[in-house]
Design an enzyme around this catalytic site. Structure first.
Site, PDB file in Angstrom:
ATOM      1  CD  GLU A 441      -3.041  -0.870  -0.098  1.00  0.00           C
ATOM      2  OE1 GLU A 441      -2.850   0.346  -0.716  1.00  0.00           O
ATOM      3  OE2 GLU A 441      -3.403  -1.849  -0.526  1.00  0.00           O
TER       4      GLU A 441
HETATM    5  C1  LIG Z   1       3.092  -9.874   0.318  1.00  0.00           C
HETATM    6  C2  LIG Z   1       2.674  -8.874  -0.664  1.00  0.00           C
HETATM    7  C3  LIG Z   1       1.127  -8.435  -0.931  1.00  0.00           C
HETATM    8  C4  LIG Z   1       0.915  -7.185  -1.942  1.00  0.00           C
HETATM    9  N1  LIG Z   1      -0.377  -7.084  -2.207  1.00  0.00           N
HETATM   10  C5  LIG Z   1      -0.536  -6.203  -3.442  1.00  0.00           C
HETATM   11  C6  LIG Z   1      -1.866  -6.251  -3.998  1.00  0.00           C
HETATM   12  O1  LIG Z   1      -2.852  -6.848  -3.484  1.00  0.00           O
HETATM   13  N2  LIG Z   1      -1.841  -5.399  -5.111  1.00  0.00           N
HETATM   14  C7  LIG Z   1      -0.923  -4.973  -5.562  1.00  0.00           C
HETATM   15  O2  LIG Z   1      -1.156  -4.260  -6.633  1.00  0.00           O
HETATM   16  N3  LIG Z   1       0.303  -4.879  -5.112  1.00  0.00           N
HETATM   17  C8  LIG Z   1       0.610  -5.373  -4.019  1.00  0.00           C
HETATM   18  N4  LIG Z   1       1.896  -5.725  -3.350  1.00  0.00           N
HETATM   19  C9  LIG Z   1       2.901  -4.860  -4.013  1.00  0.00           C
HETATM   20  C10 LIG Z   1       3.311  -3.809  -3.238  1.00  0.00           C
HETATM   21  O3  LIG Z   1       2.438  -2.783  -3.016  1.00  0.00           O
HETATM   22  C11 LIG Z   1       4.737  -3.223  -3.616  1.00  0.00           C
HETATM   23  O4  LIG Z   1       5.588  -4.229  -3.456  1.00  0.00           O
HETATM   24  C12 LIG Z   1       5.168  -2.010  -3.063  1.00  0.00           C
HETATM   25  O5  LIG Z   1       4.042  -0.909  -3.721  1.00  0.00           O
HETATM   26  C13 LIG Z   1       6.246  -1.563  -3.572  1.00  0.00           C
HETATM   27  O6  LIG Z   1       6.765  -1.565  -4.876  1.00  0.00           O
HETATM   28  P1  LIG Z   1       8.057  -2.358  -5.194  1.00  0.00           P
HETATM   29  O7  LIG Z   1       8.079  -3.809  -4.414  1.00  0.00           O
HETATM   30  O8  LIG Z   1       8.224  -2.490  -6.659  1.00  0.00           O
HETATM   31  O9  LIG Z   1       9.203  -1.644  -4.744  1.00  0.00           O
HETATM   32  P2  LIG Z   1       9.937  -0.443  -5.538  1.00  0.00           P
HETATM   33  O10 LIG Z   1       8.980   0.498  -6.238  1.00  0.00           O
HETATM   34  O11 LIG Z   1      10.974  -0.818  -6.463  1.00  0.00           O
HETATM   35  O12 LIG Z   1      10.484   0.271  -4.266  1.00  0.00           O
HETATM   36  C14 LIG Z   1      11.907  -0.247  -3.599  1.00  0.00           C
HETATM   37  C15 LIG Z   1      12.283   0.809  -2.532  1.00  0.00           C
HETATM   38  O13 LIG Z   1      12.417   2.232  -3.014  1.00  0.00           O
HETATM   39  C16 LIG Z   1      11.740   3.115  -2.444  1.00  0.00           C
HETATM   40  N5  LIG Z   1      11.314   4.172  -3.652  1.00  0.00           N
HETATM   41  C17 LIG Z   1      10.819   3.975  -4.742  1.00  0.00           C
HETATM   42  N6  LIG Z   1      10.371   4.923  -5.005  1.00  0.00           N
HETATM   43  C18 LIG Z   1      10.905   5.970  -4.651  1.00  0.00           C
HETATM   44  C19 LIG Z   1      10.930   7.431  -4.542  1.00  0.00           C
HETATM   45  N7  LIG Z   1      10.404   8.210  -5.560  1.00  0.00           N
HETATM   46  N8  LIG Z   1      11.479   8.178  -3.550  1.00  0.00           N
HETATM   47  C20 LIG Z   1      11.921   7.481  -2.342  1.00  0.00           C
HETATM   48  N9  LIG Z   1      11.945   6.220  -2.312  1.00  0.00           N
HETATM   49  C21 LIG Z   1      11.647   5.446  -3.123  1.00  0.00           C
HETATM   50  C22 LIG Z   1      10.563   2.496  -1.833  1.00  0.00           C
HETATM   51  O14 LIG Z   1       9.862   3.140  -0.720  1.00  0.00           O
HETATM   52  C23 LIG Z   1      11.153   0.984  -1.506  1.00  0.00           C
HETATM   53  O15 LIG Z   1      11.698   1.165  -0.050  1.00  0.00           O
HETATM   54  C24 LIG Z   1       2.131  -6.570  -2.457  1.00  0.00           C
HETATM   55  C25 LIG Z   1       3.576  -6.913  -2.135  1.00  0.00           C
HETATM   56  C26 LIG Z   1       3.738  -8.065  -1.112  1.00  0.00           C
HETATM   57  C27 LIG Z   1       5.078  -8.430  -0.887  1.00  0.00           C
END
Ligand SMILES: Cc1cc2nc3c(=O)[nH]c(=O)nc-3n(C[C@H](O)[C@H](O)[C@H](O)COP(=O)(O)OP(=O)(O)OC[C@H]3O[C@@H](n4cnc5c(N)ncnc54)[C@H](O)[C@@H]3O)c2cc1C
Length: 598
Positions: A441
């Site tokens: 989220e």
């Molecule tokens: C168990 C689980 C359930 C989930 N359920 C859902 C679901 O139901 N539906 C759905 O759509 N998604 C879901 N997700 C996905 C989840 O919402 C994403 O993993 C999350 O939004 C982060 O995206 P990412 O993993 O690609 O990390 P990234 O976007 O690659 O980010 C990696 C890190 O970089 C930081 N970061 C990224 N951009 C910036 C910026 N501009 N400035 C500062 N910091 C930044 C982030 O805070 C994070 O710490 C789920 C994930 C998991 C693991």
């Protein structure tokens, strides 16, 4: 086996005595939640949480979900039965509009009961949790036909919902998403692409799964301006609106993950699946934020809920575990050692968790009441003020309650020593489960940026100024009350630090945006400390009023509140100074090193 008892008395104290729940009886739904009804709902919800959901928490963790070769997914033993009881009890529709089969009760009541159920079984409660987000999006953005088609069975719980945002290359930055939507010419679209990490994407608990999928319509602009939201059901509906032909979407795999094993986290493949547009074309971000805001408050609640159950188990263990002697002389001289609850350092952990849980509950419920006002009040000014507040506080509730929820799961585990590290006592599961709430989220770093980068400046800072004014006035009004001095002094100091940090951002972030990014997480926590401190000051005032009324009845409930409030002010609030110091040090040392120096 872990223990869990729903903290009903605490919830009632917060709702009735601190937040004046009955004052809102002019709003739709509130007059139905009379004190008796409220208590009865909490008691029923607590029963389901304690007796049905909680015993399945460990089962879910051990068994996990299983995907079969045909793409179907079986949830852990007992989950479907428990979900059926949740559905049959009408819990899904507690706060949903009555015209679509809901009970129209306040969202605050739903929040109060959900806390218990999430404490009892976070993974299980994610299935209805995601459905709540889908319901909110359809209520707000659906056409009359879409509402009539989807809402009654989502609200009744026969069908569940999901949120499909994330793709392998696209997480935080939704502008990168590639899933496509091609128009069929009859108002429907063919959705194609892959989504990952989709919670409750496939399972065996409901007759249909209503996926809300973000995709890019043909010819749409690049970036976030070109994304739209679509309703894509697992089973298309037949002429009478029942699940019929299978849609061309499937669960490709389920993730092996650290915690919440009872929830199926799916890779979802859409292969020209049929869907309909929800909201405006290219307006997907707006529609999605309706889901996300609801979901963010729900995830904040997950942090609080896990912190609460972890705390309850730590208290129980600390009362029983005999190790060492009290520094002030034996407390259980008839035994070979004292229970570890006599040790100040164990007390530090227990009090930290207790003080956070009680204020976190108040903050979550206060935010939920404001959300009710924002949606239900007939007065434009009240609605706007409540909407400002909810927008401002959503990233704080999500970010702070989940960061602290995880910290406290670890703190509670530490109380168990080595026995917390092995699986037998269930503390490891709390740590593993709580961890995800900081990530999904919108990872907590993104919540902090939302607060600092968007929410502070919105409408010329109207929301944040209103918050400062309210807390400042509370301190001023109670300044002359000597009994309130320990609380208002500390709260005022915290408020001063928060205002100084805000001023520092105003002066230093415009010209150098990295200063805002570097400050954001500390600022979010500083904000959280003041918000929680404000909750404690109000709880202290209510507890004093109750004691003055002779309401104690021999129970230590209100005295305990006052001690806990003092603990928070003396031992937690001072952190505002550290946060301010970090914020005002700026971005220089963070950004000085080149990437290769790490
Ligand atoms: C168990 C689980 C359930 C989930 N359920 C859902 C679901 O139901 N539906 C759905 O759509 N998604 C879901 N997700 C996905 C989840 O919402 C994403 O993993 C999350 O939004 C982060 O995206 P990412 O993993 O690609 O990390 P990234 O976007 O690659 O980010 C990696 C890190 O970089 C930081 N970061 C990224 N951009 C910036 C910026 N501009 N400035 C500062 N910091 C930044 C982030 O805070 C994070 O710490 C789920 C994930 C998991 C693991």
């Amino acid at each position: 086996m872990t223990i869990y008892r729903a903290p009903i008395q605490d919830t009632l104290f917060v709702l009735n005595d601190v937040l004046g729940f009955q004052r809102y009886s002019n709003l739709p739904g509130f007059s139905d939640a009379t004190p008796d009804v409220l208590e009865a709902i909490l008691a029923e919800g607590a029963k389901l949480a304690e007796n049905v959901m909680h015993p399945l928490n460990r089962v879910g963790d051990m068994e996990g979900c299983v995907r079969h070769d045909d793409g179907s997914v079986t949830t852990p033993k007992g989950f479907k039965d428990a979900y059926d009881q949740y559905r049959e009890g009408g819990w899904m529709g507690l706060a949903a509009p009555a015209e679509f089969g809901g009970q129209g009760l306040p969202y605050a009541v739903h929040t109060a009961v959900s806390e218990y159920m999430i404490s009892a079984n976070m993974a299980l409660m994610m299935y209805p949790g995601l459905t709540q987000g889908a319901i909110a999006a359809i209520v707000t953005h659906g056409t009359d036909e879409q509402k009539a088609t989807w809402l009654p069975r989502l609200i009744g719980g026969a069908w569940t919902g999901t949120m499909n945002l994330t793709e392998p290359h696209c997480g935080t930055d939704l502008g990168l998403l590639r899933t496509k939507a091609a128009p069929n010419g009859d108002g429907t679209y063919r959705i194609s692409g892959q989504k990952i990490f989709i919670s409750a994407g496939e399972h065996d608990m409901s007759d249909n799964i209503v996926h809300l999928v973000l995709a890019r319509a043909e010819g749409a602009p690049e970036g976030v301006k070109g994304i739209s939201l679509f309703i894509v059901p697992k089973f298309k509906l037949d002429a009478s609106g029942n699940p019929g032909e299978r849609n061309t979407l499937s669960c490709g795999s389920i993730e092996e993950k650290m915690g919440i094993h009872g929830n199926s986290t799916c890779v979802m493949n859409y292969d020209e699946a049929e869907g309909t547009l929800l909201g405006e074309l290219n307006g997907g971000l707006k529609a999605m934020f309706t889901m996300m805001n609801e979901a963010r408050l729900g995830v904040g609640l997950q942090g609080l809920s896990v912190s609460e159950i972890a705390y309850q188990n730590a208290v129980s263990y600390a009362r029983d575990r005999l190790q060492g002697r009290s520094l002030s002389g034996a407390k259980a001289p008839d035994k070979k050692a004292d229970p570890i609850i006599v040790h100040p350092d164990i007390r530090r952990s227990l009090m930290t968790m207790k003080a956070f849980n009680e204020a976190g509950r108040a903050l979550a419920l206060w935010t939920a009441i404001k959300s009710d006002v924002a949606h239900r009040s007939g007065d434009d000014k009240d609605r706007q003020a409540a909407d400002d507040y909810t927008g401002l506080m959503t990233p704080v509730v999500k970010g702070v309650l989940t960061d602290k929820g995880f910290d406290h799961a670890v703190m509670a585990q530490q109380v168990f020593g080595g026995h917390g590290y092995i699986e037998e006592h269930g503390m490891s599961q709390f740590v593993r489960d709580a961890r995800i709430a900081m990530i999904y989220e919108g990872a907590n770093g993104i919540q902090a940026l939302d607060l600092v980068g968007r929410k502070l400046a919105q409408n010329g800072g109207r929301a944040v100024q209103a918050f400062f004014k309210e807390v400042g006035e509370f301190c001023e009004e109670n300044r002359a009350d000597e009994k309130m001095a320990p609380f208002t002094k500390s709260l005022k100091k915290g408020l001063n630090d928060l205002q100084a940090a805000t001023m520092w951002l105003v002066q230093n972030a415009m010209a150098k945006p990295d200063n805002a990014g570097a400050a954001s997480t500390d600022y979010m926590h500083l904000f959280g400390l003041v918000a929680l401190g404000y909750m404690w000051a109000q709880m202290a005032k209510s507890a004093q009023a109750k004691l003055a009324d002779g309401a104690n009845g021999g129970s230590p409930f209100y005295d305990t509140k006052l001690v806990t409030a003092r603990f928070f002010m003396e031992r937690v609030m001072p952190e505002t100074a550290t946060r301010l110091a970090r914020i005002s040090s700026g971005a220089d040392t963070l950004m000085a090193l080149p990437a290769e120096a790490f």
